[in-house]
Design an enzyme around this catalytic site. Sequence first.
Site, PDB file in Angstrom:
ATOM      1  NE  ARG A  84      17.992   6.252 -15.181  1.00 43.33           N
ATOM      2  CZ  ARG A  84      18.847   6.114 -14.157  1.00 43.33           C
ATOM      3  NH1 ARG A  84      19.224   7.159 -13.451  1.00 43.33           N
ATOM      4  NH2 ARG A  84      19.324   4.918 -13.845  1.00 43.33           N
ATOM      5  CG  ASP A 111      19.866   4.283 -18.092  1.00 45.76           C
ATOM      6  OD1 ASP A 111      18.974   3.844 -18.839  1.00 45.76           O
ATOM      7  OD2 ASP A 111      20.586   3.553 -17.391  1.00 45.76           O
ATOM      8  CD  GLN A 149      18.292  -3.933 -18.453  1.00 47.51           C
ATOM      9  OE1 GLN A 149      17.284  -4.394 -18.982  1.00 47.51           O
ATOM     10  NE2 GLN A 149      18.260  -2.893 -17.635  1.00 47.51           N
ATOM     11  CE  LYS A 157      18.756   2.130 -11.664  1.00 48.98           C
ATOM     12  NZ  LYS A 157      18.134   1.196 -12.628  1.00 48.98           N
ATOM     13  CB  SER A 158      24.805  -0.865 -13.927  1.00 52.68           C
ATOM     14  OG  SER A 158      23.811  -0.259 -14.690  1.00 52.68           O
ATOM     15  CB  SER A 181      19.993  -4.664 -24.577  1.00 52.35           C
ATOM     16  OG  SER A 181      19.704  -5.005 -23.240  1.00 52.35           O
TER      17      SER A 181
HETATM   18  C1  S3P Z   1      21.484  -1.486 -17.593  1.00 51.15           C
HETATM   19  C2  S3P Z   1      21.399  -1.446 -18.963  1.00 51.15           C
HETATM   20  C3  S3P Z   1      20.571  -0.499 -19.708  1.00 51.15           C
HETATM   21  C4  S3P Z   1      20.114   0.661 -18.814  1.00 51.15           C
HETATM   22  C5  S3P Z   1      19.654   0.206 -17.470  1.00 51.15           C
HETATM   23  C6  S3P Z   1      20.761  -0.528 -16.744  1.00 51.15           C
HETATM   24  C7  S3P Z   1      22.328  -2.509 -16.955  1.00 51.15           C
HETATM   25  O1  S3P Z   1      19.411  -1.162 -20.170  1.00 51.15           O
HETATM   26  O2  S3P Z   1      19.108   1.376 -19.458  1.00 51.15           O
HETATM   27  O3  S3P Z   1      19.236   1.306 -16.684  1.00 51.15           O
HETATM   28  O4  S3P Z   1      22.618  -2.359 -15.753  1.00 51.15           O
HETATM   29  O5  S3P Z   1      22.730  -3.449 -17.637  1.00 51.15           O
HETATM   30  P1  S3P Z   1      19.409  -1.952 -21.589  1.00 51.15           P
HETATM   31  O6  S3P Z   1      20.374  -3.032 -21.482  1.00 51.15           O
HETATM   32  O7  S3P Z   1      18.008  -2.463 -21.755  1.00 51.15           O
HETATM   33  O8  S3P Z   1      19.759  -0.924 -22.599  1.00 51.15           O
END
Ligand code: S3P
Length: 748
Positions: free
Chosen positions: A700, A628, A482, A334-335, A480
């Site tokens: 999940r 995750d 993200q 997904k990422s 994080s």
């Molecule tokens: C992700 C980062 C993670 C993860 C999310 C996908 C990403 O979140 O939990 O499912 O693709 O960068 P956080 O950055 O908030 O930890």
Amino acid sequence: MASDSLSLAMQELKGLTVSVVGLGLIGGSLTKCLREQGVVSKTVGYTLDSNHAKLGIELGAVDVAAETIAEAVSGADIIVLAVPVQAFESVLQEVKPFIKPGAVLTDVGSVKGNFVSAVESVFGDVPEFVVPGHPIAGSEKSGVTAANSSLYQNHKVILTPLTHTDERALSLVDAMWSACGANVLQMSVEKHDEVLAATSHLPHLIAFSLVDTLAGNPDNEDIFRYAAGGFRDFTRIAASDPRMWHDIFLANKEAVLNVLDRFSVDLQKLRTAVADDQSQEMLGVFTRARAAREHFSKVLSGQSYVNAMNTNNVIFNAGAGSALSGAIRVAGDKSISHRSIMLGALAEGVTEVEGFLEGEDSLATLQAFRDMGVVIEGPNNGRVKIHGVGLNGLQAPPGPIYLGNSGTGMRLFAGLLAGQSFDTELTGDESLTKRPMERVAKPLREMGAVIETAEGGRPPMLIKGGQALCGMHYDMPMASAQVKSCLLLAGMYAEGDTSVTEPAPTRDHTERMLNGFGYSVERSGATAKLAGGGSMQAGKIDVPADISSAAFFMVAASIAERSDLTLEHVGLNPTRVGVINILRQMGADITVSNEKTVGGEPVGDIRIKSAPLKGIKIPEDQVPLAIDEFPVLFIAAVCAEGETVLSGAEELRVKESDRIQVMADGLAQLGVRTEVKPDGIVIQGAKMHGGTVHSHGDHRIAMAFSVAALRAEGEIVINDCANVATSFPNFVELANRVGMNVKVNGDA
Ligand code: S3P
């Protein structure tokens, strides 16, 4: 309509007489259905041609054929005007003197403004007992001979009551259509006429015009002889009643002209695109139209799509299953899928993606770029072709960008949209609306972005375009990926360097992909840094299978006896392998083979055999690397001997749900006691019994409890599972294929 007032109205309907003035296809189908259902006391039909009304009796469409309007109306409790829209005023003049007190008057006209005006001119105002209505059903056939009692089954009927319309009158008309199987909804008169101009009137106009153009061609015989499916499908409605449509266009002139003008401009643009070989322009229109058409088909057939998904309660019934075996490739990462679209769109040239996750989250990202003018072909079996527009080539989207359930989407978009010249609004579903966005809004503001969030720093996010961003250094308070990715994306649009230091390593897909596309990101210790003002070149992306999706099967094969399962081509980025490290420490039998690097990301095949697990204290440095995977790791902990302790995981509380509390609540339903801490949980190995749990819309959690069922003593019923489609649309199919036992139920 409230169900109790509807059922009262249904009761009342039983004793009433319904009279249709203008007994043709629409009126005749209504009375025929009411008769067959036995939901009214009597049906009466009137037409100018009395033979038609008599025919109505022979065909079983009405009980009584009235000779005069007076006869039809004076005994009626509900009068339905089913006459051409241009005839409303004169028919209303004739009907008015015979309406008895307490009677209800409604109509079936395709234009509501014109009906309301006709009522006003005859009555002086719109009386309370008048309920304008429009069944969205019909056929190119006409007349009472075509009356069909199932015409309204699962079709929409729009009622456009005014503010002072009588509640009882409204309920009775609603009940009458509902009894015919219609979905009754309400909107304003103006809205109705606008919507119908676009969705019905314009298509009819175009169909009439196209057939007329082709028929006027000297070779028309040949054209019609060889006309195949496309022509037939497109022009079916040109066989509709000409007089009726003539009347409709005159009655809804203004709304039709508005939408026709918009269409003419777009058609002219498409003409230019064809004339000048503008492939981008053509592909842009066609791919957007195709995606929109697919979207509408799904919405129309009641299936899911990005924004229709989690309205239905999809229930998983998970049972014991057997030993897990076989070799499967789980859904794409997904990422990486999100990032492939984002960076592909902003690169120069065409990016080809393979293995793209066709889940709702990454599809929402794809759609957002289409809305910002990027041509994207596919997805087609995981293949996507993105015609990049360069870092400064995005266009303002037509409306708010809807990101569904996706926190990653919203946070990464916030960064890259902060640097655009246009304003944007980011919205999402109920779960996303509760998630914290201040963690990105605050540092972005420090870079010069102008961003508003709703109360408590939650979505929607309003991002003001045209701001000059300045690079900066940011010490992230939480681990994080993200937040890190958001700031790096904004940094591409900023003056000078942008650097982010993370308190613990987090997934580095953004950095890897940027480097792969020729946009240099330097790494030094815990800090990632890039300089603004660069550019990216398109490339190829092979999205590996998602280790976060593989994790469900790793735990499943570990806890189900005699299992031996292989998961192919799984992403093994060192910032993501916490789940393997943790499970191995718990005693899992996991081997990795076929290791290689594809497109800058390590991948390999993972083989898991059942093994007795033991409880451990999970090392805190593994937490961000398995962030995750904890819902399913909690299931592994329940199946392990002894105690498992998780700490340093407060981030779990702000995921798609509060994953610590929601898992603890679900486990409690299965007889497992846990000790919940602010930043973690303590779980004792225990037996699970069956029971009903709630995923709180968290994909999940839903999948984790499906895995739990392998070791529970009874069935686990899991509520609210629709969002599994956000990250792993074929989870149930793969689960059953390898030996698990998950059935999908509910009103999906
Ligand atoms: C992700 C980062 C993670 C993860 C999310 C996908 C990403 O979140 O939990 O499912 O693709 O960068 P956080 O950055 O908030 O930890």
